[in-house]
Design a protein around this motif. Structure first.
Motif, PDB file in Angstrom:
ATOM      1  N   VAL A 180       0.844  -1.203   0.000  1.00 10.82           N
ATOM      2  CA  VAL A 180       0.000   0.000   0.000  1.00 10.82           C
ATOM      3  C   VAL A 180       0.876   1.250   0.000  1.00 10.82           C
ATOM      4  CG1 VAL A 180      -1.733   1.304   1.298  1.00 10.82           C
ATOM      5  CG2 VAL A 180      -1.941  -1.166   1.061  1.00 10.82           C
ATOM      6  N   LEU A 181       1.962   1.203   0.796  1.00 15.54           N
ATOM      7  CA  LEU A 181       2.831   2.372   0.838  1.00 15.54           C
ATOM      8  C   LEU A 181       3.470   2.642  -0.523  1.00 15.54           C
ATOM      9  CD1 LEU A 181       4.757   2.368   4.220  1.00 15.54           C
ATOM     10  CD2 LEU A 181       2.732   3.638   3.536  1.00 15.54           C
ATOM     11  N   LYS A 182       3.644   1.566  -1.273  1.00 16.89           N
ATOM     12  CA  LYS A 182       4.222   1.717  -2.609  1.00 16.89           C
ATOM     13  C   LYS A 182       3.173   2.180  -3.606  1.00 16.89           C
ATOM     14  CE  LYS A 182       7.549  -2.084  -2.325  1.00 16.89           C
ATOM     15  NZ  LYS A 182       8.772  -1.629  -2.995  1.00 16.89           N
ATOM     16  N   LYS A 183       1.998   2.522  -3.123  1.00 23.68           N
ATOM     17  CA  LYS A 183       0.902   2.972  -3.981  1.00 23.68           C
ATOM     18  C   LYS A 183       0.446   1.855  -4.916  1.00 23.68           C
ATOM     19  CE  LYS A 183       0.802   7.509  -3.067  1.00 23.68           C
ATOM     20  NZ  LYS A 183      -0.347   8.007  -2.300  1.00 23.68           N
ATOM     21  N   GLN A 184       0.584   0.654  -4.453  1.00 29.04           N
ATOM     22  CA  GLN A 184       0.123  -0.423  -5.326  1.00 29.04           C
ATOM     23  C   GLN A 184      -1.072  -1.150  -4.717  1.00 29.04           C
ATOM     24  OE1 GLN A 184       4.025  -2.076  -5.853  1.00 29.04           O
ATOM     25  NE2 GLN A 184       3.875  -1.804  -8.073  1.00 29.04           N
ATOM     26  N   GLY A 185      -1.783  -0.423  -3.881  1.00 28.46           N
ATOM     27  CA  GLY A 185      -2.975  -0.975  -3.235  1.00 28.46           C
ATOM     28  C   GLY A 185      -3.985  -1.499  -4.249  1.00 28.46           C
ATOM     29  N   ASN A 186      -4.131  -0.757  -5.368  1.00 28.14           N
ATOM     30  CA  ASN A 186      -5.111  -1.185  -6.363  1.00 28.14           C
ATOM     31  C   ASN A 186      -4.782  -2.552  -6.925  1.00 28.14           C
ATOM     32  OD1 ASN A 186      -2.879  -0.047  -7.417  1.00 28.14           O
ATOM     33  ND2 ASN A 186      -3.905   0.777  -9.246  1.00 28.14           N
ATOM     34  N   VAL A 187      -3.490  -2.768  -7.170  1.00 21.97           N
ATOM     35  CA  VAL A 187      -3.088  -4.059  -7.730  1.00 21.97           C
ATOM     36  C   VAL A 187      -3.378  -5.158  -6.717  1.00 21.97           C
ATOM     37  CG1 VAL A 187      -1.249  -5.300  -8.884  1.00 21.97           C
ATOM     38  CG2 VAL A 187      -1.238  -2.791  -8.861  1.00 21.97           C
ATOM     39  N   LEU A 188      -3.021  -4.880  -5.493  1.00 20.61           N
ATOM     40  CA  LEU A 188      -3.243  -5.869  -4.446  1.00 20.61           C
ATOM     41  C   LEU A 188      -4.724  -6.222  -4.349  1.00 20.61           C
ATOM     42  CD1 LEU A 188      -2.259  -7.521  -2.035  1.00 20.61           C
ATOM     43  CD2 LEU A 188      -2.518  -5.483  -0.611  1.00 20.61           C
ATOM     44  N   TYR A 189      -5.540  -5.181  -4.353  1.00 22.41           N
ATOM     45  CA  TYR A 189      -6.994  -5.322  -4.253  1.00 22.41           C
ATOM     46  C   TYR A 189      -7.498  -6.244  -5.352  1.00 22.41           C
ATOM     47  CZ  TYR A 189     -11.723  -3.487  -3.305  1.00 22.41           C
ATOM     48  OH  TYR A 189     -13.037  -3.336  -2.967  1.00 22.41           O
ATOM     49  N   ASP A 190      -7.069  -5.941  -6.576  1.00 21.19           N
ATOM     50  CA  ASP A 190      -7.550  -6.750  -7.696  1.00 21.19           C
ATOM     51  C   ASP A 190      -7.030  -8.173  -7.643  1.00 21.19           C
ATOM     52  OD1 ASP A 190      -8.901  -4.595  -8.543  1.00 21.19           O
ATOM     53  OD2 ASP A 190      -7.394  -3.941 -10.018  1.00 21.19           O
TER      54      ASP A 190
END
Lengths: 122, 839
Positions: free
Chosen positions: B61-71
């Protein structure tokens, strides 16, 4: 601290918080659950490793900060039923790191307080 | 201070986390999480370190990759559903289940259906529970993502999304193996409905299992917005459930209708209500309780209510007739559910009450007319004496009938009251309705006023003897209730006054206390205008007692020993309180309308003068009129010994004879006669001026009836004395008792009026009503000055209806007469007919 005494559901009354540099802090389980993350970590329903061992290792938090965090848990637990409590002493140089720790551990209220500190001190 | 969430949040610095190895880093972290997810799904989480996983998601999330994780998480779940969960569920959906869902008839027995259904439900429930646990853990691990990524980007939390995935990939997934539109949902619905219908037929099903599935549906929503009214339970299951229930109960009600037993219907309906209520609590959801109740109300009650009420032998008529209180109570409960005004029940009750009441009226009227016939026949056939006695017994029988009527009415009232209390929850609407029906049929009975007053009279004279206060209270209560029902209160007042007058003057009342209680009750219920005159009568009586004592002292003080021989207990009656006409004064009014008193003997005249002097001394300006037709006298008579006779007749005999005042006057005439002298009927008439009819009756009691035959009649027949007969002192009269009460033919006992008497009373009453109407009209017009015809009539009727049922024609006649007498005038050029008051 008597780590062996057990709480109501057969859980140990105390848990151990371990810092990245190996310092260990034993605090009351109830007090540590002030943090949302620790609370879930220890949730017996989920049955993660931490909940069975009662040891929470924080690989990104050093001893100085974790000590402050542990101190805060005790301070907050002790004063849980009282109002108008004097502020806890927080050295300004620790503020930023404590802020990060608060964010990580999900302590909403503490996060706000620390932000306040940070803003007044800098 | 800065608010906790949102854009103003201070982020931890991405020190050491940013860099070129971004993707590699992410993949490594995702690998950790992916493996962990797998272990979580396989219920093997105890080896996982929460901190490690949490930290991994924190870093992503800190890497701003929350969206990828979510998907990725979503994708992982979808795959899991597709590869692991759905196949297991599909296995549980047998062809049988599909057939049932499609509405076809399955070859399986109920028991088989139940078992396969339960298996399916169990499977679904288990997968739902697994999903819940897994997702709770996943959400915990991904907490940081939820907290930061989802809130910042306004995405539903990963938990909500995962729930949605369950809905879309399990419940809404096509049953691809079979060529149809069916989704798991349809199977679920039909299985649950099938189970419920089995339960309705009496089978035992696993309520707990169904309840768990319903919990699942309550926890899922149509969309990820999770709005309250979009719960899948409400949008998918409940609709179907209500539809199926509605059809089921429609059929059941039709069956019950065919069976034709309203009682069974009541019970079945009650049972169904209770069943559905429990079903909502234990099997489906309490949310449905009010809705299914409405379905039941519609299907089981509202639609066929009138059919059931009309059922021969078990409908409302039979319920009331046979006091089926439980049925009535159930009926009341059911009807109150569907209709707050309880119209059908109200109407049925009213018509039954009026029906039963009219029957009572008819029975009593029939006995009346039967008696009347006997009376007529006797008068024609028998000689002149027989019809007389027959007549007395006939009227007596009618009096009994009057009391019987009241008793029957009271019994009916008790019946309905009891019903009202035990079955109808003391419902106010029904009470009003019943009161109205009672008033209706009571007022349909032409003699209600007279009969009710007679009933009270009977009770106050005899009925309350030996009763406790509480019992008397009950009697009085009943009497008051009946009085309230009577519309022609003026008529009742007239009869009550008449009967009360007799009770007071003849001292027939059992207890003055109870009399007063009765009056105060009526005062409370009807109003003081009704009772003032009655109270006045009481006051007169008690004042008269004081007067008697006062007069006695006065006489003693005069020291006039001579006057002392006659003792006087006067009753001074205020003339407008007392119903003189009905007490007998009618006979003293000559045809030309003048009142003519009797001729008093000189001794009595002296006494009267003396009392008058005493009375007027302190009450100047009053007029005393002596009413010979009332009152009575004790006369001491001395019968000489008859020479040559033995025993009683051989001695001198003294008797104290109690006769009416008229009787006293007659007997005093014989004081001045020598032995053997006689007086003719005409002479007596001339000397006393007693009305002829009364005289004949009195002489009959004194010269014919053996009890007190102190006069001899010539000729010595048993006929009623008439002109031409001669009377002499019967010196050989003998009796065993010293005190003798002369029998009284009529006038002293309260009984039903004869036809003539009644016509008289009614005429007098009409006359009185005329003047009451006049007063009311004049009072209204005086206030209004100018008033339209319509309004005037409405007002007049409103004011009069407290006292009696006004007759419109009568009011019209009174208005005409007032115009004639120039109290009112018609307004000539008014649009609507209008009257004007002429001062």
């Amino acid at each position: 601290m008597a780590t062996s005494t057990n709480g109501p559901q057969g859980l140990s009354k105390c848990v151990t918080l371990v810092s990245s540099d190996g310092f260990e802090f034993v605090v009351l389980r109830e007090a540590a659950c002030k943090s949302g993350a620790i609370k879930r970590m220890l949730d017996p329903k989920s049955n993660f490793a931490e909940s069975t061992t009662g040891r929470c290792v924080f690989e990104e938090i050093n001893g100085i900060i974790l000590e402050k965090v542990a101190e805060y848990f005790c301070y907050s637990y002790k004063n849980r039923n009282t109002e108008q409590v004097p502020d806890m002493e927080i050295p300004p140089e620790l503020c930023l790191e404590l802020l990060m720790a608060a964010d990580y551990l999900d302590g909403e209220y503490e996060y706000c307080q620390l932000s306040g500190h940070l803003l007044t001190d800098y | 201070m800065i608010s906790g969430r949102g854009r103003g949040r201070i982020r931890p610095p991405r020190r050491g986390l940013t860099g070129h190895a971004d993707n590699a880093d992410f993949d490594a972290l995702w690998d950790i999480l992916r493996l962990a997810l797998r272990q979580i799904h396989e219920k093997n989480a105890s080896q996982l370190s929460f901190e490690q996983l949490y930290r991994a998601s924190y870093k992503i999330v800190l890497k701003k990759q929350g969206n990828v994780l979510y998907d990725r998480v979503k994708e992982y779940e979808e795959q899991w559903f597709g590869s692991q969960v759905m196949p297991a569920i599909r296995k549980l959906i047998t062809n049988n289940l599909v057939n049932i869902t499609l509405g076809g008839v399955s070859g399986a027995t109920a028991n088989e259906r139940r078992l396969t259904g339960e298996e399916f439900l169990n499977g679904l429930k288990a997968s739902w529970e697994d999903h819940n646990t897994v997702m709770n853990m996943t959400t915990d691990v991904l907490m940081y993502m939820d907290r930061v990524y989802c809130t910042d980007n306004r995405k539903p939390s990963i938990f909500t999304t995962a729930m949605g995935l369950f809905r879309d990939h399990i419940l809404r997934s096509r049953l691809s193996s079979i060529d149809s539109e069916l989704v798991t949902f349809d199977i679920l619905n039909s299985v649950v409905l099938d189970q419920i219908s089995m339960e309705r037929e009496g089978d035992i099903i696993n309520k707990h299992l169904i309840r768990s599935c319903m919990y699942m549906l309550e926890g899922l929503y149509e969309t990820d917005e999770e709005t309250e009214h979009e719960k899948l339970y409400l949008t998918v299951f409940e609709v179907e459930f209500l539809k199926a229930s509605s059809a089921f109960y429609q059929k059941e009600c039709a069956n019950l209708l065919r069976e034709g037993d309203a009682s069974a219907w009541l019970r079945q309906t009650k049972r169904r209500f209770a069943e559905e209520e429990t079903r909502c609590q234990t099997t489906i959801s309490p949310l449905t309780a009010p809705k299914i109740a409405r379905v039941l109300e519609d299907r089981m009650i509202r639609e066929h209510l009138s059919d059931f009420l009309a059922m021969e032998g078990s409908g409302i008529k039979a319920m009331i007739e046979h006091d089926r209180y439980t049925d009535l109570a159930l009926l009341y409960q059911h009807i109150s559910r569907v209709d707050t005004s309880k119209e059908p029940l109200k109407n049925a009750l009213q018509s039954r009450a009026v029906g039963l009441g009219s029957e009572i009226n008819k029975t009593i009227l029939n006995t009346d007319s039967a008696d009347a016939q006997v009376e007529d026949g006797g008068a024609v056939a028998g000689d002149s004496e027989k019809p007389k006695t027959q007549k007395i017994s006939a009227t007596a029988r009618q009096t009994v009938a009057a009391i019987k009527w009241v008793d029957l009415v009271l019994q009916l009232k008790d019946k309905f009251d009891n019903m009202w209390k035990t079955c109808f929850d003391q419902d106010l609407i029904l009470q009003t309705a019943l009161t109205k029906s009672f008033a209706d049929f009571i007022n349909l009975f032409p003699r209600c006023s007279e009969y009710v007053s007679l009933f009270i009279d009977d009770n106050l004279k005899r009925g309350i003897k030996g009763k406790t206060e509480a019992e008397i209270d009950i009697v009085l209560d009943k009497a008051t209730v009946l009085v309230q029902y009577i519309q022609d209160k003026d008529m009742f007042e007239r009869y009550y006054k008449k009967h009360l007058a007799r009770r007071l003057l003849l001292d027939r009342s059992e207890s003055a206390d109870v009399e007063k209680q009765m009056i105060s009750r009526m005062k409370l219920e009807i109003g003081s205008s009704f009772t003032t005159k009655l109270e006045g009568m009481f006051k007169d009586i008690s004042l008269s007692e004081d007067l008697s004592t006062g007069y006695r002292n006065y006489i003693t003080n005069l020291g006039d020993a001579d006057r002392n021989q006659i003792e006087l207990s006067p009753r001074v009656l205020t003339s407008n309180y007392w119903p003189m006409e009905s007490m007998g004064s009618a006979s003293t009014i000559a045809e030309d309308g003048t009142r003519h008193g009797c001729i008093w003997p000189s001794e009595i005249q002296a006494l009267q003068e003396s009392f008058k002097a005493f009375y007027l001394k302190e009450r100047n300006g009053r007029t005393l009129t002596w009413l010979g037709f009332l009152g009575n006298a004790d006369i001491k008579c001395v019968f000489p010994k008859i020479p040559g006779k033995e025993g009683q007749l051989g001695k001198e005999r003294r008797h104290e004879i109690n006769v009416t005042t008229y009787g006293m006057i007659i007997l005093l005439l014989f004081n001045g006669l020598d032995d053997g002298e006689s007086l003719s009927f005409e002479e007596i008439l001339e000397h006393t001026n007693i009305p002829q009819q009364n005289l004949a009756q009195l002489l009959y009691t004194l010269s014919v009836l053996p009890k007190c035959r102190v006069l001899n009649k010539q000729p010595p027949t048993k006929d009623v004395p008439k002109a031409g007969d001669h009377f002499s002192f019967n010196s050989s009269f003998a009796s065993k008792s010293i005190k003798i009460k002369a029998p009284v033919i009529s006038g002293s006992v309260n009984r039903v009026e004869g036809d003539e008497e009644r016509k008289d009373t009614e005429d007098r009453n009409d006359e009185h009503r005329g003047s009451v109407i006049d007063t009311v009209i004049v009072r209204i017009m005086k206030a209004r000055k100018v008033f339209s015809h319509q309004q005037l009539f409405t007002e007049v009727i409103a004011q009069l209806s407290q006292r009696f049922r006004p007759d419109i024609n009568m009011v019209k006649r009174r208005v005409e007469s007032l115009i004639e007498r120039e109290y009112l005038a018609r307004v000539e050029d008014a649009e609507t007919p209008t009257y004007q008051y002429l001062a």
